[in-house]
Design a protein around this motif. Sequence first.
Motif, PDB file in Angstrom:
ATOM      1  N   ALA A  85     -13.320 -68.965 -44.694  1.00 33.91           N
ATOM      2  CA  ALA A  85     -12.673 -68.841 -43.337  1.00 33.91           C
ATOM      3  C   ALA A  85     -11.169 -68.786 -43.677  1.00 33.91           C
ATOM      4  O   ALA A  85     -10.579 -69.468 -44.611  1.00 33.91           O
ATOM      5  CB  ALA A  85     -12.966 -69.800 -42.495  1.00 33.91           C
ATOM      6  N   GLN A  86     -10.285 -67.948 -43.089  1.00 38.73           N
ATOM      7  CA  GLN A  86      -8.780 -68.120 -43.077  1.00 38.73           C
ATOM      8  C   GLN A  86      -8.332 -69.220 -42.538  1.00 38.73           C
ATOM      9  O   GLN A  86      -8.686 -69.628 -41.412  1.00 38.73           O
ATOM     10  CB  GLN A  86      -8.133 -66.878 -42.489  1.00 38.73           C
ATOM     11  N   ALA A  87      -7.223 -70.162 -43.274  1.00 35.64           N
ATOM     12  CA  ALA A  87      -6.855 -71.251 -42.823  1.00 35.64           C
ATOM     13  C   ALA A  87      -5.987 -70.894 -41.328  1.00 35.64           C
ATOM     14  O   ALA A  87      -4.953 -70.062 -41.494  1.00 35.64           O
ATOM     15  CB  ALA A  87      -6.158 -72.127 -43.828  1.00 35.64           C
ATOM     16  N   ASP A  88      -6.291 -71.479 -40.180  1.00 37.38           N
ATOM     17  CA  ASP A  88      -5.330 -71.375 -39.328  1.00 37.38           C
ATOM     18  C   ASP A  88      -5.194 -72.711 -38.491  1.00 37.38           C
ATOM     19  O   ASP A  88      -5.414 -73.581 -38.977  1.00 37.38           O
ATOM     20  CB  ASP A  88      -5.977 -70.169 -38.270  1.00 37.38           C
ATOM     21  N   TRP A  89      -4.714 -72.507 -37.319  1.00 40.74           N
ATOM     22  CA  TRP A  89      -4.368 -73.600 -36.238  1.00 40.74           C
ATOM     23  C   TRP A  89      -5.470 -74.602 -36.200  1.00 40.74           C
ATOM     24  O   TRP A  89      -5.170 -75.936 -36.089  1.00 40.74           O
ATOM     25  CB  TRP A  89      -3.639 -73.269 -35.038  1.00 40.74           C
ATOM     26  N   LYS A  90      -6.694 -73.899 -36.134  1.00 37.77           N
ATOM     27  CA  LYS A  90      -7.894 -74.724 -35.784  1.00 37.77           C
ATOM     28  C   LYS A  90      -8.110 -75.746 -36.911  1.00 37.77           C
ATOM     29  O   LYS A  90      -8.533 -77.002 -36.583  1.00 37.77           O
ATOM     30  CB  LYS A  90      -9.091 -74.018 -35.806  1.00 37.77           C
TER      31      LYS A  90
END
Length: 209
Positions: free
Chosen positions: A59-64
């Motif tokens: 999974a791409q690291a994002d705000w979640k």
Amino acid sequence: MIVTLVVLCEVGFWVLLAAGLALRYLARMPRTGAAVLLMEPLLEVVLLVVTVLDLRNGAQADWKHGLAAVYIGFTVAYGHYLIRWADGQFAYRFAGGPKPPGPGYDRARAVYEWKLWLRTVVAAAVAAGLLQAAIQYVGDGDTASLRMWQTGVARAVAIHGLIALTYTIWPKKQKQPKQPKQPENGEREPERYGSGDGAGDRPRTLTKP
């Protein structure tokens, strides 16, 4: 998925807290209540494990993921404080315990606010550490959202520090009780009707002189 898990952890925190305190004080089962309260940290462990697995699965690291790190940092710093506060309030309202002391005034209030600020520093440090670990794990991937969260927690520490500073510069004073108004020029206040036993008193009711 991560956002849903963060929400479930927050709801679970308060559900476990309410259940533990109810068992401790209302059901008179202190050991069982304490055991339920000790389950609180498991929520953060589950959230941390799921977040790591999500990143490991590509999974791409994002705000979640940043939100999960900040939530874990907050519960590490403030979790025990909230449990202790709720315990005191519950004991006072439902178990006849003493009234919990307030934050106080003057210097005591300033000290109280700086102690809360230190908790915010701890929360930010834990969150920033987890975010940095995620950044290093992602490597060459897009980590802008994670760095944005790091900036956000640093800003939160600064803002909270300014709030605590205001209590040091302008201490919160305790309100003084209002004094009864004194008559001017030493004159006596007129007596209220029906307050004495003399013949000049007005009747106390409409039927009796």
